[in-house]
Structures are given as C-alpha cells and as structure tokens.
Design an enzyme around this catalytic site. Structure first.
Site, PDB file in Angstrom:
ATOM      1  N   HIS A 288      42.712  34.236  30.638  1.00 11.79           N
ATOM      2  CA  HIS A 288      41.881  35.437  30.730  1.00 11.79           C
ATOM      3  C   HIS A 288      41.853  36.100  29.360  1.00 11.79           C
ATOM      4  O   HIS A 288      42.795  35.995  28.577  1.00 11.79           O
ATOM      5  CB  HIS A 288      42.503  36.377  31.773  1.00 11.79           C
ATOM      6  CG  HIS A 288      41.655  37.548  32.153  1.00 11.79           C
ATOM      7  ND1 HIS A 288      41.540  38.664  31.362  1.00 11.79           N
ATOM      8  CD2 HIS A 288      40.897  37.794  33.268  1.00 11.79           C
ATOM      9  CE1 HIS A 288      40.759  39.543  31.960  1.00 11.79           C
ATOM     10  NE2 HIS A 288      40.347  39.040  33.115  1.00 11.79           N
ATOM     11  N   ASP A 372      51.409  35.863  32.973  1.00 13.31           N
ATOM     12  CA  ASP A 372      50.336  36.666  33.571  1.00 13.31           C
ATOM     13  C   ASP A 372      50.257  36.282  35.047  1.00 13.31           C
ATOM     14  O   ASP A 372      49.775  35.204  35.399  1.00 13.31           O
ATOM     15  CB  ASP A 372      49.020  36.361  32.848  1.00 13.31           C
ATOM     16  CG  ASP A 372      47.810  36.997  33.524  1.00 13.31           C
ATOM     17  OD1 ASP A 372      47.989  37.729  34.519  1.00 13.31           O
ATOM     18  OD2 ASP A 372      46.675  36.742  33.068  1.00 13.31           O
ATOM     19  N   GLN A 375      46.990  36.589  39.393  1.00 12.99           N
ATOM     20  CA  GLN A 375      46.419  35.806  40.479  1.00 12.99           C
ATOM     21  C   GLN A 375      47.477  35.122  41.341  1.00 12.99           C
ATOM     22  O   GLN A 375      47.132  34.326  42.218  1.00 12.99           O
ATOM     23  CB  GLN A 375      45.452  34.756  39.903  1.00 12.99           C
ATOM     24  CG  GLN A 375      44.268  35.324  39.159  1.00 12.99           C
ATOM     25  CD  GLN A 375      43.349  36.150  40.043  1.00 12.99           C
ATOM     26  OE1 GLN A 375      43.316  35.981  41.257  1.00 12.99           O
ATOM     27  NE2 GLN A 375      42.613  37.061  39.427  1.00 12.99           N
ATOM     28  N   LYS A 398      44.761  44.179  42.530  1.00 17.06           N
ATOM     29  CA  LYS A 398      44.489  42.861  43.104  1.00 17.06           C
ATOM     30  C   LYS A 398      45.406  42.552  44.296  1.00 17.06           C
ATOM     31  O   LYS A 398      45.224  41.523  44.956  1.00 17.06           O
ATOM     32  CB  LYS A 398      44.646  41.776  42.026  1.00 17.06           C
ATOM     33  CG  LYS A 398      43.658  41.881  40.873  1.00 17.06           C
ATOM     34  CD  LYS A 398      43.851  40.754  39.879  1.00 17.06           C
ATOM     35  CE  LYS A 398      43.062  40.974  38.607  1.00 17.06           C
ATOM     36  NZ  LYS A 398      41.600  40.979  38.802  1.00 17.06           N
ATOM     37  N   CYS A 538      35.717  36.790  32.432  1.00 18.94           N
ATOM     38  CA  CYS A 538      36.610  37.091  31.304  1.00 18.94           C
ATOM     39  C   CYS A 538      37.311  35.826  30.797  1.00 18.94           C
ATOM     40  O   CYS A 538      38.464  35.894  30.364  1.00 18.94           O
ATOM     41  CB  CYS A 538      37.639  38.156  31.678  1.00 18.94           C
ATOM     42  SG  CYS A 538      36.904  39.765  32.016  1.00 18.94           S
TER      43      CYS A 538
END
Length: 606
Positions: A288, A372, A375, A398, A538
């Site tokens: 991202h 990261d 997700q 999220k 992104c």
C-alpha cells in the site's frame, strides 16, 4: 430513433413520455461532454453512440421505471437495438444482450439464435457444472444473519435510479437492498460501537489524564481500558506497547520519521535507533502507498537505500509469497523490513513467521521488522509474540471501529529507543527553557489531546469482535472468500488478480474485465445496490507491474452472506453483457491498461 412495440405495453409513447425521454437523452449527452465521454464515443459510429446513449437514458430514467411504459427495443438508423438492462426494464434474461442488426438480416439472426438454443440444450452437462453454486451451503451459515441486526446501514435500500431511500422498510419490487462489498476500504459499524461513542460524549466527555474531577477520571478510565483491550487483542506483553494514532498510516509514518529524524547523523542519545547512509530498507512492490511513501521520505532524509521485491518476483506461479526471491534481497546492511500481512489487492497472505526467521538470520543483527496488519487484524487472530516482529500497524475503521483511530504496537524496549515523533503536552517528563526530557512509551508518542472517543469506540469494536470470536470470523471468511473466488472463476471475460482457486487467500478479489473500465463496472453495479471499490486501491506500483492502471475489488466481512456474493455475480454478469454487446469501443489494454500504465486511450464512461 423509433421506439419499437413492447409486448403487453402500449406501442406508442405518449407525448409526455417522449418529451421526458428527449430531455433525459439531451441531459445525458451534455453529461458526456462534461465528463469527456466524447473520447469514447468518437471511436463509435454515430448510430452506435446514439444507441448507447439511448440505452443509458432508459436505464437512468425514473419516469420510465415508475410507469408501465418501459421501452427496451428501438430503431436507430434503420438498425434494431435491444437494451441490455435486464432488471430495470423488465426484459427477459434470454434477451439481455444488446443486438444491432439490419432489418433484412433479422430472419437469419432469429434462425441462428434458434440453432444456438438447440445446441445449448444439448450441452446440459457443462451448464450443470456451472450451476454448482446453487446447491452450495456454508458450514457456518448462521453467522452473518445473526449479526445483521447490529448493522442498520446494511438494511439500506435504493430506488430504480440507485438513490438511497429514506425508508429502509420499503420492500416494493423496484427497490434494491444494499450489498456492501467494500470492507477492505472500511468496515461498517455495529450498534454497540456507535452506542459507545454516543454514550462517551453524552456522559463522560472530558480530557484525559491529570484531571482531578470525576468526568476526567471516567474519561481516562475508558481511554486507558481501550489500550488494555488492544494489548490483549494482539497479545502484547505490556499495555505500554500500544500507542494510539490517527490510523495505520500515522503509525507507519511514526516509525519512519523517528528513524530518520537525525538525517543520517548519529543521535545525541546513543541508545536511539536511526537510519544512515549505507543502511538498507526492504519493502515489496505490492505494498500500500502508506508502506512505500514514508520509507521513500525516510531514506531521502537519512541517506539509506530503499530496496524492494518486485511483484513478478514476490509471487510464485500459484500466487503465494516467494520466500526464495525475498531471501536473495536480504544483506547484512538490511536494517529495516516493512511488509504487509495481507495484500489489499491480491489477497495474498504473507508467511510472516518464515519471513521473520529469514530476516533474523540474513539481515543486520539489529534489523527491525514492521508489519502492516490493516488487512489481517479484522479477519484473523494476530499474535505479535508469536509473529516476533518489532512493530505492527493497525487500523480501527477496518475492524468495526470508528475512523480517525489506529495504533502502533512495538516491543517496549524498541519503542523507548526511538526519539519522540511530535512535541507538546502529555509526551514530556520535564520541560525547561533550554531543554526537555521525555516520557517513556506510550506517552512519548501521544502528544496533545488524543482521539479519546475514537479509542473508546475501538475498545467497543474489539469487545464486539471477541464476542463473536476471531477464529470463527476467520473460518467463515475463508469459506465465503473461497466461494467468491470460485464464482468469479466462472464469470466469462474477467481476470482475478492474486492466488487462484484452491490457494489460501484473504476474503477479497480484485479483478479486471476486458476493455471495461473498473469505474464503469462499479457505477453500473452501484445502480443495482452493489457497492464495490474501483481504482488502484493505493497500490499504483503493483497495478503497473501487473500491466493494469486500475482494477475492481469486492471484499467481504463476516456480515456478508452467500446471497450477497450471488447477487454481486448476477449483476456483474449483466453489466459485462451490456458492455460486451457494445464491442471494443476503446483502445487500450485489458481491464484498465492504458499506455505506459496511465489512462490514455482508456476512458471510463463514469
């Protein structure tokens, strides 16, 4: 043009209907000029362009949808056209494609159609195989229905033009229910979260820490209890390892900025970590932008070198992460590795524990690893101690939490080896006119008034997720995500990015569809109440490496059902038939591939 008679309809439109159609057609034509539709229509014949505009006009006209007069067949330039919009115009599924034939050719075309139908009847076996999904049942089919009442927004309904209706209880045949397939961008919020936010502002609103009055003590208790909940959620060793931020983007920037704060020079405090010339930062091309741009800036300030694993080397033939290619880029100069846990485009799940083992053996002895987890945290259990990374960035919105809140987890000793990110109140120990001393983590990185209400909401979101159970959520999404991937495999004309059927992946699918721009796909699906994401998500370098400028993406969460996926695929196939019947009306590559990765020669309708 001439409108042809419809079965069971008045063959002659009233002057009022004709005037409405004319006005609507003119309005759409003006819109095409304002939005550069002419770039696309310039590649059509005038007849094709007018027929396309007319079809769009009929599709978007609430006057026709609300009346008994719903024309779907018309003549333009002596050629017969069939509107492709099935559900809105009450056209049978057998005539869902646009056709353009000369009048004298019609009998021959009718004969060919009849022959095709006969051939199709002889192929019931293959067709039956494509209908496997009708009998498919989820193992935990009760999960989504059991939580839908907690998400009132998922009861949103739309009229025939795709406009939100104020009364979600309207169940007339012309209304459509929201199918929300964009949770990778942001999740919807359950009632317990919105209630926690409202209750905080109505009953506990105050600034936190140091306040002696009851409201301040209550606000502080709520804020800090949310920190405890986040620490437990990721299995941190200490609550001091949780730093609240505005989101995952700020969490990554916090690490990148503090490591490059000295611009490559040794810090005054020898304990502080820093990047300097000769050091290497390793990322992947799949990241991202929030995990690319901060490291570009950090390397520019510090003189370190930014290296990346190319997309074509990062994934094996099956779409899984390629550990061997990653290992080849590790050197004794590698001081920091920053990777995503799950790709927000490909759906690839990275083997983090194996990656960590390679970094610990091949990179610099003091190399740090940032994960990261935007997700992964909402969809699966994440244990930072088991993963053994040094930093983890999380996003609240999220995972059913509010916007404007995220967190950075870091090993406590590592956090205390970083300089402050911002200066101000809260982050200090003592302040003098010629110098200041700083608090330990997490206060060191939480200057100013923090996002108190948002943190309270995040705590409520974690309570909600843990009530359901992260293992249950993960198992459900794995099965539903695999179902989505298999359904898309049967859709003619699309290419799904990332791991194929049978390979473990996240519950999202990004895809491209021939010469149909993803923005057009999402616009047409939106009219039918289906919300997907369109764009580069992104991830411009990733799309560029794959040969596309954009893609469409459908992403699932535990509140989605099998019926949501089925409706999405149904509308997607209808939309693709619409565009497929128009032919190759634009130049450019497949699914958004323009020249040199831009949009030249590939203009979206909307």
């Amino acid at each position: 043009f001439t409108i042809l008679p419809e079965q069971n309809h008045d063959p002659h439109p009233s002057p009022q209907h004709a005037e409405r159609l004319k006005s609507n057609l003119v309005a759409i034509f003006v819109t095409t000029q304002n939005h550069q539709f002419h770039n696309m229509y310039s590649k059509m014949s005038k007849e094709t362009a007018l027929a396309t505009l007319l079809a769009l006009s009929l599709h978007s006209s609430d006057h026709f949808m609300a009346s008994s007069f719903t024309p779907s067949r018309f003549l333009v330039g002596g050629r017969r056209w069939q509107s492709p919009i099935v559900s809105s115009l009450s056209v049978s599924s057998s005539s869902s494609k646009i056709t353009s034939t000369s009048e004298e050719d019609q009998p021959r075309r009718d004969k060919e159609s009849s022959n095709h139908s006969q051939d199709h009847d002889d192929e019931e076996g293959p067709e039956a195989n494509r209908s496997w999904w009708k009998d498919f049942q989820l193992k935990d089919s009760s999960l989504a229905p059991s939580v839908l009442a907690d998400f009132p927004i998922l009861q949103t309904t739309f009229d025939g033009d795709g406009k939100i209706l104020p009364d979600s209880d309207d169940t007339s045949t012309s209304t459509k229910r929201l199918i929300y397939l964009d949770s990778a961008a942001t999740s919807q919020k359950p009632i317990p979260v919105t209630t926690a936010l409202t209750d905080y502002y109505l009953r506990s609103n105050s600034n936190v820490h140091r306040g002696a009055h009851a409201l301040s003590r209550e606000a502080t208790s709520l804020y800090e209890s949310s920190r405890d909940k986040v620490a437990k959620f990721v299995n941190a060793r200490s609550r001091n390892e949780i730093v609240f931020t505005s989101g995952a983007t700020e969490a990554i920037n916090l690490v990148a900025s503090t490591l490059s704060q000295t611009c490559g020079k040794p810090p005054q405090n020898a304990r502080e970590l820093y990047l300097t010339e000769g050091d290497e930062v390793l990322i992947t091309e799949n990241e991202h932008h929030s995990n690319i741009v901060p490291w570009q800036m950090a390397c520019r300030r510090s003189g370190a070198t930014l290296k990346y694993l190319p997309t074509n080397a990062a994934c094996t033939a099956s779409g899984e992460f390629d550990l061997r290619s990653f290992e080849e880029l590790l050197t004794p100069q590698t001081k920091l590795v920053s990777l995503q846990h799950v790709s927000n485009v490909l759906g690839t799940i990275y083997p983090i524990q194996a990656i960590v083992q390679l970094v610990r053996t091949k990179a610099h002895p003091g190399a740090k690893i940032l994960l990261d987890a935007c997700q992964s945290l909402p969809h699966m259990p994440v244990d930072v101690q088991s993963l053994d990374v040094d930093f983890l960035a999380g996003s609240g919105h999220k995972m059913c939490g509010p916007t404007g809140i995220g967190f950075l987890w870091g090993k406590e000793d590592v956090l205390n080896s970083l300089p402050p990110y911002m200066g101000g109140g809260e982050m200090i120990r003592d302040v003098y006119m010629d110098n200041s001393t700083y608090a330990d983590a997490p206060a060191r990185f939480e200057a100013g008034t923090p996002p108190i209400a948002q943190a309270v909401g995040l705590g409520a979101a974690i309570d909600y997720l843990e009530t359901i159970g992260m293992e249950r959520i993960h198992d459900y999404e794995m099965e539903l995500g695999d179902y989505l991937r298999r359904r898309l495999e049967d859709v003619e004309g699309i290419t799904v990015l990332g791991p194929g059927v049978g390979t473990e992946r996240a519950a999202l699918c990004a895809f491209v569809a021939g010469n149909v721009h993803p923005s057009d796909l999402s616009t047409f699906l939106d009219v039918e109440g289906v919300a997907i994401r369109a764009g580069h998500h992104c991830c411009q370098p990733l799309h560029r490496a794959l040969g596309y400028s954009h893609s469409a993406r459908a992403s699932l969460y535990f509140y989605n059902t099998k019926e949501d996926v089925d409706r999405f695929v149904e509308v997607l196939e209808e939309t693709l038939r619409f565009f497929g019947s128009l032919g190759n009306i634009v130049d450019g590559g497949e699914g958004g591939n323009g020249k040199d990765g831009d949009d030249e020669g590939f203009v979206p309708i909307f």
